[in-house]
Write an enzyme that holds these catalytic residues in place. Sequence first.
Site, mmCIF file in Angstrom:
data_model
loop_
_atom_site.group_PDB
_atom_site.id
_atom_site.type_symbol
_atom_site.label_atom_id
_atom_site.label_comp_id
_atom_site.label_asym_id
_atom_site.label_seq_id
_atom_site.Cartn_x
_atom_site.Cartn_y
_atom_site.Cartn_z
ATOM 1 C CG PHE A 60 -2.182 0.749 1.087
ATOM 2 C CD1 PHE A 60 -3.407 0.120 1.251
ATOM 3 C CD2 PHE A 60 -2.172 2.100 0.784
ATOM 4 C CE1 PHE A 60 -4.597 0.827 1.117
ATOM 5 C CE2 PHE A 60 -3.346 2.813 0.645
ATOM 6 C CZ PHE A 60 -4.574 2.169 0.809
ATOM 7 C CG ASP A 62 -2.583 3.167 8.554
ATOM 8 O OD1 ASP A 62 -1.656 2.844 9.307
ATOM 9 O OD2 ASP A 62 -3.676 2.587 8.553
#
EC number: 5.4.99.27
Length: 349
Positions: free
Chosen positions: A26, A79
């Site tokens: 990601f 994140d």
Amino acid sequence: MDMDNLTWLHGKPKASGVLKANPEDFVVVEDLGFEPDGEGEHLLVRIRKHGCNTQFVADYLARFAKIHPRLVSYAGLKDRHAVTEQWFCLHLPGKEAPDLSTFELEGCEVLESVRQKRKLRIGSLKGNAFTLVLRHITDNQDVEQRLQQIAAHGVPNYFGSQRFGRGGNNLVLARLWANNEIRVKERSKRSFYLSASRSAMFNLISSDRLAQQQATTVLEGDALQLSGRGSWFVAAADELALLQQRVDAGELNITAPLPGDGELGTQGAALAFEQACLADQTELLALIKRERVEGARRAILLKPQNIAWNWWDEVTLELSFWLPAGSFATSVVREIMNQDNADAADIAE
């Protein structure tokens, strides 16, 4: 908010798979949308990081530069369970820039720094470029078909589960606050709970429009938004045919509300639809009015830009695309496959 209760644009996926089997699966790269000034009392620092969240890095930068933490800002949260390239802004009026060649923080690498005249504020970001790796896919034919549909027609522009906190706790606490069962003093928590409330109502209305197959059908009184713009206008009854053509051509987007303390912004049939959707949300609406939150509108559908994909093998897919600030990559993935690791944190904004 249970994301499984929200309507899919292309129907519930047949395939399942894993997103973020590891952080390198990601990757997010911020797109500021402007060239830094090259001069000024602010210093923009671009950092590639993994294993640490945005605020942690901001606080560390403040200590490194020997300035107050409030003098370090950023455009959005990212994140820690991902590889992200993010800009931080240090306010250094009358000060020399710190020697960033000596900056050391595990999981972080300084990529560049440049002077800037204006502070980098939350939301002052054009978008994010994503590169994802989806693994252990069980039905690659269904996924391939869905990717073609997404490239042509987009996905619902839902707020992802991150907006609602772990287990939807932000929304639970917002309802308790609305009913005066708890007091919320911290400004950041108040912001989180209000944001979760408004986002949940947007998701609800958008899902209902999709369920009624009206997400791309202009209703009398709809609030329509020029693609790529924040401003909107109300659809007049005598212009519906022309406006429908512009929606079909991708020039205009049908919107749903992020409710505030004023009117929703729609009229006629569209207003009646939205009011019916929100009939059971009186406590959250009252909270938003009490806190005097400004209302806004957001496109119901989202078309990822520069979307491309490559099958590494029959069960592994690399997918890349660009989304405007505030849109969620996992809302794209949600239309592609069911996540076996659905607890994986979301990244946006």
